[in-house]
Design a protein around this motif. Structure first.
Motif, PDB file in Angstrom:
ATOM      1  N   THR A   1       0.863  -1.180   0.000  1.00  0.00           N
ATOM      2  CA  THR A   1       0.000   0.000   0.000  1.00  0.00           C
ATOM      3  C   THR A   1       0.901   1.231   0.000  1.00  0.00           C
ATOM      4  O   THR A   1       2.083   1.132   0.331  1.00  0.00           O
ATOM      5  CB  THR A   1      -0.876   0.031   1.267  1.00  0.00           C
ATOM      6  OG1 THR A   1      -0.008   0.052   2.413  1.00  0.00           O
ATOM      7  CG2 THR A   1      -1.790  -1.176   1.348  1.00  0.00           C
ATOM      8  N   PRO A   2       0.352   2.391  -0.351  1.00  0.00           N
ATOM      9  CA  PRO A   2       1.199   3.597  -0.347  1.00  0.00           C
ATOM     10  C   PRO A   2       1.856   3.811   1.024  1.00  0.00           C
ATOM     11  O   PRO A   2       3.017   4.199   1.095  1.00  0.00           O
ATOM     12  CB  PRO A   2       0.210   4.723  -0.667  1.00  0.00           C
ATOM     13  CG  PRO A   2      -0.915   4.066  -1.393  1.00  0.00           C
ATOM     14  CD  PRO A   2      -0.996   2.664  -0.858  1.00  0.00           C
ATOM     15  N   GLN A   3       1.120   3.529   2.099  1.00  0.00           N
ATOM     16  CA  GLN A   3       1.667   3.856   3.426  1.00  0.00           C
ATOM     17  C   GLN A   3       2.636   2.814   3.969  1.00  0.00           C
ATOM     18  O   GLN A   3       3.372   3.101   4.913  1.00  0.00           O
ATOM     19  CB  GLN A   3       0.532   4.124   4.425  1.00  0.00           C
ATOM     20  CG  GLN A   3      -0.289   2.909   4.887  1.00  0.00           C
ATOM     21  CD  GLN A   3      -1.417   2.528   3.934  1.00  0.00           C
ATOM     22  OE1 GLN A   3      -1.465   2.986   2.792  1.00  0.00           O
ATOM     23  NE2 GLN A   3      -2.325   1.674   4.381  1.00  0.00           N
ATOM     24  N   ASN A   4       2.661   1.595   3.405  1.00  0.00           N
ATOM     25  CA  ASN A   4       3.634   0.627   3.949  1.00  0.00           C
ATOM     26  C   ASN A   4       4.845   0.410   3.039  1.00  0.00           C
ATOM     27  O   ASN A   4       5.642  -0.494   3.231  1.00  0.00           O
ATOM     28  CB  ASN A   4       2.961  -0.699   4.354  1.00  0.00           C
ATOM     29  CG  ASN A   4       2.675  -1.649   3.181  1.00  0.00           C
ATOM     30  OD1 ASN A   4       3.163  -1.470   2.065  1.00  0.00           O
ATOM     31  ND2 ASN A   4       1.882  -2.678   3.439  1.00  0.00           N
ATOM     32  N   GLU A   5       4.981   1.313   2.049  1.00  0.00           N
ATOM     33  CA  GLU A   5       6.119   1.238   1.135  1.00  0.00           C
ATOM     34  C   GLU A   5       7.455   1.325   1.880  1.00  0.00           C
ATOM     35  O   GLU A   5       8.418   0.649   1.541  1.00  0.00           O
ATOM     36  CB  GLU A   5       6.040   2.424   0.170  1.00  0.00           C
ATOM     37  CG  GLU A   5       6.157   2.058  -1.288  1.00  0.00           C
ATOM     38  CD  GLU A   5       5.788   3.264  -2.126  1.00  0.00           C
ATOM     39  OE1 GLU A   5       6.473   4.303  -2.006  1.00  0.00           O
ATOM     40  OE2 GLU A   5       4.795   3.166  -2.883  1.00  0.00           O
ATOM     41  N   SER A   6       7.489   2.182   2.884  1.00  0.00           N
ATOM     42  CA  SER A   6       8.686   2.324   3.713  1.00  0.00           C
ATOM     43  C   SER A   6       8.217   2.889   5.049  1.00  0.00           C
ATOM     44  O   SER A   6       7.061   3.291   5.185  1.00  0.00           O
ATOM     45  CB  SER A   6       9.661   3.309   3.064  1.00  0.00           C
ATOM     46  OG  SER A   6       9.069   4.601   3.037  1.00  0.00           O
ATOM     47  N   CYS A   7       9.129   2.948   6.007  1.00  0.00           N
ATOM     48  CA  CYS A   7       8.748   3.491   7.308  1.00  0.00           C
ATOM     49  C   CYS A   7       8.273   4.942   7.149  1.00  0.00           C
ATOM     50  O   CYS A   7       7.242   5.345   7.678  1.00  0.00           O
ATOM     51  CB  CYS A   7       9.917   3.449   8.283  1.00  0.00           C
ATOM     52  SG  CYS A   7      10.707   1.827   8.379  1.00  0.00           S
ATOM     53  N   ASP A   8       9.040   5.707   6.385  1.00  0.00           N
ATOM     54  CA  ASP A   8       8.718   7.129   6.300  1.00  0.00           C
ATOM     55  C   ASP A   8       7.648   7.464   5.262  1.00  0.00           C
ATOM     56  O   ASP A   8       7.279   8.633   5.103  1.00  0.00           O
ATOM     57  CB  ASP A   8       9.997   7.946   6.033  1.00  0.00           C
ATOM     58  CG  ASP A   8      10.864   7.992   7.291  1.00  0.00           C
ATOM     59  OD1 ASP A   8      10.336   7.663   8.381  1.00  0.00           O
ATOM     60  OD2 ASP A   8      12.056   8.338   7.189  1.00  0.00           O
ATOM     61  N   ALA A   9       7.152   6.449   4.567  1.00  0.00           N
ATOM     62  CA  ALA A   9       5.959   6.701   3.754  1.00  0.00           C
ATOM     63  C   ALA A   9       4.817   7.033   4.707  1.00  0.00           C
ATOM     64  O   ALA A   9       3.876   7.743   4.365  1.00  0.00           O
ATOM     65  CB  ALA A   9       5.611   5.470   2.931  1.00  0.00           C
ATOM     66  N   CYS A  10       4.937   6.524   5.920  1.00  0.00           N
ATOM     67  CA  CYS A  10       3.889   6.734   6.925  1.00  0.00           C
ATOM     68  C   CYS A  10       4.324   7.762   7.977  1.00  0.00           C
ATOM     69  O   CYS A  10       3.624   8.735   8.230  1.00  0.00           O
ATOM     70  CB  CYS A  10       3.568   5.401   7.583  1.00  0.00           C
ATOM     71  SG  CYS A  10       2.247   5.477   8.799  1.00  0.00           S
TER      72      CYS A  10
END
Lengths: 69, 360
Positions: B316-325
């Motif tokens: 998902t867009p938000q779990n792409e990386s730590c800082d995506a979230c």
């Protein structure tokens, strides 16, 4: 009230079913076995007749498979 | 579905089956000796299952009678929590009767025919189907949000991975818990036998190796925070007048949004600090058609509610990386996202401090 009224015939039929081994035929008295009229079955299994008798109601198309929840 | 098709008993086996062999009249009333439709239909019972299956299915019936599907107690408690008066004869009780009652679910509406909302009609001849139809039963009522999200019908948003990868049906996850929990409940998140992600993915807890996000966050973020995408939010549902002068429901166009907020239902079963929240269609004037100020305590209850969107994705867009979230204000429900007249109602669920970026 509706529930009570309905429960009585259902219970009677169940007892009857158990007694006669759940056979459909057994429910009918021997005398009218051949010529049993059951207009519900006759009509609801007759596609052409249903098509003729059906009252076309308006269906709300927008709500088809888009229930609120 | 054509009107005649709705009432066509096409399966002859039904007449010989356990249910069919008792004869139509036992369940539906009417008179099987009458040849004229109108006479045969006198005192017809259209939805016989509304109470009459208990002779043989007592356990199921007793539980079902207390379920949200049968009682709509979830709707009632939501209205009462806002100060709504549902006592007999009240304005709100009339509104409820006119606009909510069609969601009351009988046994037959899951096992035999389509719900009233779709104008009824036998699903598959007169078969008593063990497994309800996803399309003609479940989605008939749960179509606007759950069904559309699950099947990917919201333009630009993908279908649920359980549909795309495994063609799972509603009933692969939801089963007899739908008959209720055996006690009267007032929320859809109150059933102890409910489906859980962990029923099938228990290894996510025991094996977090190679998945730093699971390692860090399984206990403080709900699965949906990372694995669901934007879902439908409704605003301003109103009762107004349709072209024929009858009261009907209208609402502002829904919006696809994704909002992480504080968990309003935190408990040992739902320990997460953060969950996703969905805006519910209610507003203080929802039922103004029926009277003024019918929800005197409107602001006692948040309008952003605990949610479990049916649009699960691996990436998902938000779990792409730590800082995506981390540090991404767009993802979180903050003060600015709340409508001016709903600020007080949502104080407990909004996020005030975003997690800081971690450089990963």
């Amino acid at each position: 009230m509706k529930k009570l009224v309905m429960a009585v015939p259902i219970i009677i039929v169940m007892i009857a079913l158990v007694a006669i081994g759940c056979s459909n035929k057994g429910l009918v008295g021997p005398e009218d076995e051949e010529e049993l009229t059951n207009s519900c079955v006759d009509c609801h299994t007759d596609k052409a007749l249903l098509q003729e008798l059906a009252v076309v109601e308006e269906e709300i198309v927008s709500e088809e498979t888009t229930g609120e929840g | 579905m054509e009107a005649w098709e709705k009432v066509w008993v096409k399966d002859a086996e039904f007449l010989l089956s356990t249910h069919g062999s008792v004869g139509c009249v036992i369940c539906h009333g009417g008179d099987s000796q009458e040849e004229v439709k109108e006479l045969a239909h006198l005192n017809l019972i259209i939805d016989p299952s509304d109470g009459d299956c208990n002779t043989c299915h007592l356990d199921v019936a007793q539980s079902h009678d207390l379920s949200l599907h049968a009682t709509l107690s979830g709707f009632k408690s939501a209205l009462e929590a806002r100060g709504g008066d549902l006592s007999e004869g009240s304005a709100l009780a009339t509104a409820m009767e006119n606009h909510c009652q069609e969601c009351h679910t009988t046994c037959g509406q899951c096992h035999v025919s389509r719900p009233d909302e779709l104008g009824g009609g036998l699903v598959s001849g007169h078969e008593f189907r063990l497994t309800p139809s996803m399309q003609y039963n479940c989605i008939a009522c749960h179509g606007a949000r759950v069904g559309a999200e699950y099947l990917g019908e919201n333009a630009g948003f993908p279908a649920d991975v359980h549909w795309t990868q495994a063609t799972m049906l509603c009933t692969d996850c939801h089963s007899q818990e739908l008959h209720g929990s055996g006690y009267l409940s007032d929320s859809r998140y109150d059933n102890p036998n409910v489906a859980r992600c962990e029923d099938c993915h228990e290894d996510v807890w025991t094996n977090t190796e190679g998945n730093p996000q699971h390692e860090q966050h399984l206990s403080d973020l709900s699965c949906y925070v990372c694995h669901s995408v934007a879902y439908k939010n409704c605003y301003g549902c109103h009762v107004s007048i349709d072209p024929e002068g009858l009261p009907c429901r209208t609402s502002e166009p829904s919006q696809m949004q994704f909002e992480i907020g504080q968990n309003p239902l935190r408990s040992s079963e739902r320990p997460y600090k953060y969950v996703v929240l969905r805006h519910v269609p209610t507003c203080s004037g929802t039922c103004d058609f029926y009277g003024e100020n019918l929800f005197p305590n409107f602001n006692d209850v948040s309008t952003w509610k605990y949610a479990t969107p049916h649009n699960i994705q691996l990436h998902t867009p938000q779990n792409e990386s730590c800082d995506a979230c981390h540090g991404n204000a767009d993802l979180f429900l903050t003060e600015e996202d709340i409508r001016i007249d709903e600020k007080n109602a949502n104080q407990d669920v909004i996020v005030t401090d975003l997690p800081e970026t971690v450089g990963k």
